[in-house]
Design a protein around this motif. Structure first.
Motif, mmCIF file in Angstrom:
data_model
loop_
_atom_site.group_PDB
_atom_site.id
_atom_site.type_symbol
_atom_site.label_atom_id
_atom_site.label_comp_id
_atom_site.label_asym_id
_atom_site.label_seq_id
_atom_site.Cartn_x
_atom_site.Cartn_y
_atom_site.Cartn_z
ATOM 1 N N GLY A 2 -5.954 8.755 -8.736
ATOM 2 C CA GLY A 2 -5.587 9.668 -7.676
ATOM 3 C C GLY A 2 -6.298 10.974 -7.851
ATOM 4 O O GLY A 2 -7.121 11.162 -8.727
ATOM 5 N N GLY A 7 -13.056 11.606 0.011
ATOM 6 C CA GLY A 7 -13.217 10.204 -0.311
ATOM 7 C C GLY A 7 -14.051 9.463 0.711
ATOM 8 O O GLY A 7 -14.652 10.037 1.605
ATOM 9 N N ALA A 13 -9.278 8.470 1.358
ATOM 10 C CA ALA A 13 -9.440 7.802 0.070
ATOM 11 C C ALA A 13 -10.204 6.488 0.237
ATOM 12 O O ALA A 13 -10.127 5.829 1.274
ATOM 13 N N ARG A 15 -10.021 2.892 -0.491
ATOM 14 C CA ARG A 15 -8.847 2.056 -0.713
ATOM 15 C C ARG A 15 -9.233 0.753 -1.401
ATOM 16 O O ARG A 15 -10.164 0.067 -0.980
ATOM 17 N N TRP A 17 -7.181 -2.702 -2.920
ATOM 18 C CA TRP A 17 -5.959 -3.470 -3.127
ATOM 19 C C TRP A 17 -6.226 -4.548 -4.169
ATOM 20 O O TRP A 17 -7.205 -5.299 -4.071
ATOM 21 N N HIS A 69 -5.226 -1.811 8.134
ATOM 22 C CA HIS A 69 -6.055 -0.615 7.995
ATOM 23 C C HIS A 69 -6.643 -0.180 9.339
ATOM 24 O O HIS A 69 -6.688 1.017 9.655
ATOM 25 N N TYR A 192 -14.307 10.065 -10.656
ATOM 26 C CA TYR A 192 -14.589 9.562 -9.305
ATOM 27 C C TYR A 192 -15.963 8.907 -9.239
ATOM 28 O O TYR A 192 -16.686 9.006 -8.267
ATOM 29 N N ARG A 227 -11.522 10.258 -3.956
ATOM 30 C CA ARG A 227 -10.244 9.730 -4.432
ATOM 31 C C ARG A 227 -10.152 8.231 -4.186
ATOM 32 O O ARG A 227 -10.539 7.739 -3.129
ATOM 33 N N ILE A 228 -9.641 7.512 -5.182
ATOM 34 C CA ILE A 228 -9.477 6.065 -5.081
ATOM 35 C C ILE A 228 -7.990 5.740 -4.971
ATOM 36 O O ILE A 228 -7.209 6.032 -5.869
ATOM 37 N N ASP A 229 -7.611 5.161 -3.858
ATOM 38 C CA ASP A 229 -6.227 4.738 -3.633
ATOM 39 C C ASP A 229 -6.136 3.270 -4.057
ATOM 40 O O ASP A 229 -6.513 2.371 -3.306
ATOM 41 N N TYR A 230 -5.649 3.051 -5.269
ATOM 42 C CA TYR A 230 -5.635 1.716 -5.880
ATOM 43 C C TYR A 230 -4.204 1.196 -5.928
ATOM 44 O O TYR A 230 -3.335 1.821 -6.544
ATOM 45 N N ARG A 231 -3.949 0.069 -5.254
ATOM 46 C CA ARG A 231 -2.599 -0.467 -5.143
ATOM 47 C C ARG A 231 -2.579 -1.958 -5.450
ATOM 48 O O ARG A 231 -3.556 -2.664 -5.216
#
Length: 242
Positions: A2, A7, A13, A15, A17, A69, A192, A227-231
């Motif tokens: 985060g 991004g 960001a 993204r 997944w 998305h 980053y 920024r990396i939104d990693y989920r």
């Protein structure tokens, strides 16, 4: 991961997944319904039913995630293989950059907006002698990094991480892994992404914290991923009706 700003896609960001594909190989029906005839036929041609189920689930999960998305119905999400096999969205999703990687019971789906993106996950396994392979195929500095590690798991993990970085970089650039093996992807990662140059163009390559037994990386065009939104998610939550 985060923090940061600016991004992928100009302010949002990047993204990623991490999709759990595990489960009974015979229970892929709901996922198969989301796919095209060509995708189902490709999965059916695989001799290993576990690999076939993983392909179905990863493609179905990608279609659901991309639909959410882009705020489109899943049936309007389609893609075709571009240069060197990289998938590109067609129709209503055209122009949104994305990528998919699958290894064992896990898949990564990355969306970069307008920015070219590549992602790769490697389930750790020896690939033969890690040091011998690095000396034969990788940059000299990378082989030296492996030689400095104790033989065994540490070298396997480093080799898989370097492969993941190179594959993600190659995908972001639209190239072939074979042509990137000699490019140095070693060194300590920046938060980053570490900027790397290829024919005058910059690409940022960042590691992903996928946990024990796996190595993974994501790459985008530009000098930073932002920024990396990693989920994490499960294919069943995406594809199986409640």
């Amino acid at each position: 991961m985060g923090g940061g700003a600016g991004g992928a896609g100009g302010g949002g960001a990047l993204r990623v997944w991490d999709v759990d594909l595990s489960g009974d190989a015979g229970a892929a029906g709901p996922a198969a319904e989301l796919l095209t005839d060509a995708e189902r036929a490709r999965a059916a041609r695989l001799a290993d039913p576990v690999r076939g189920a993983a392909l179905l689930r990863s493609h179905a999960a990608a279609r659901r995630l991309l639909a959410d998305h882009l705020r489109l119905p899943p049936e309007r999400i389609g893609w075709s293989a571009g240069r060197n096999g990289k998938p590109a969205l067609t129709g209503a999703g055209r122009g949104c950059q994305w990528n998919l990687s699958r290894s064992g019971p896990r898949a990564l789906v990355a969306v970069g907006g307008a920015v070219p993106v590549g992602v790769d996950i490697q389930q750790e396994h020896p690939h033969g002698d890690p040091l011998a392979l690095a000396r034969r195929f990788f940059a000299p500095a990378e082989a030296a990094q492996l030689a400095a590690l104790p033989a065994g798991r540490a070298r396997v993990r480093r080799l898989c991480l370097l492969l993941a970085r190179k594959e993600a970089w190659a995908k972001a650039a639209g190239g072939r892994l074979l042509d990137f093996l000699r490019h140095d992807a070693g060194g300590a990662p920046a938060p980053y992404g570490t900027a790397r140059l290829l024919d005058g163009a910059a690409y940022a390559v960042a590691d992903l914290a996928t946990g024990p037994g796996y190595a993974a990386a994501v790459a985008t065009a530009g000098r930073t991923t932002g920024r990396i939104d990693y989920r994490s998610c499960d294919w069943r939550d995406l594809c199986v009706p409640n």
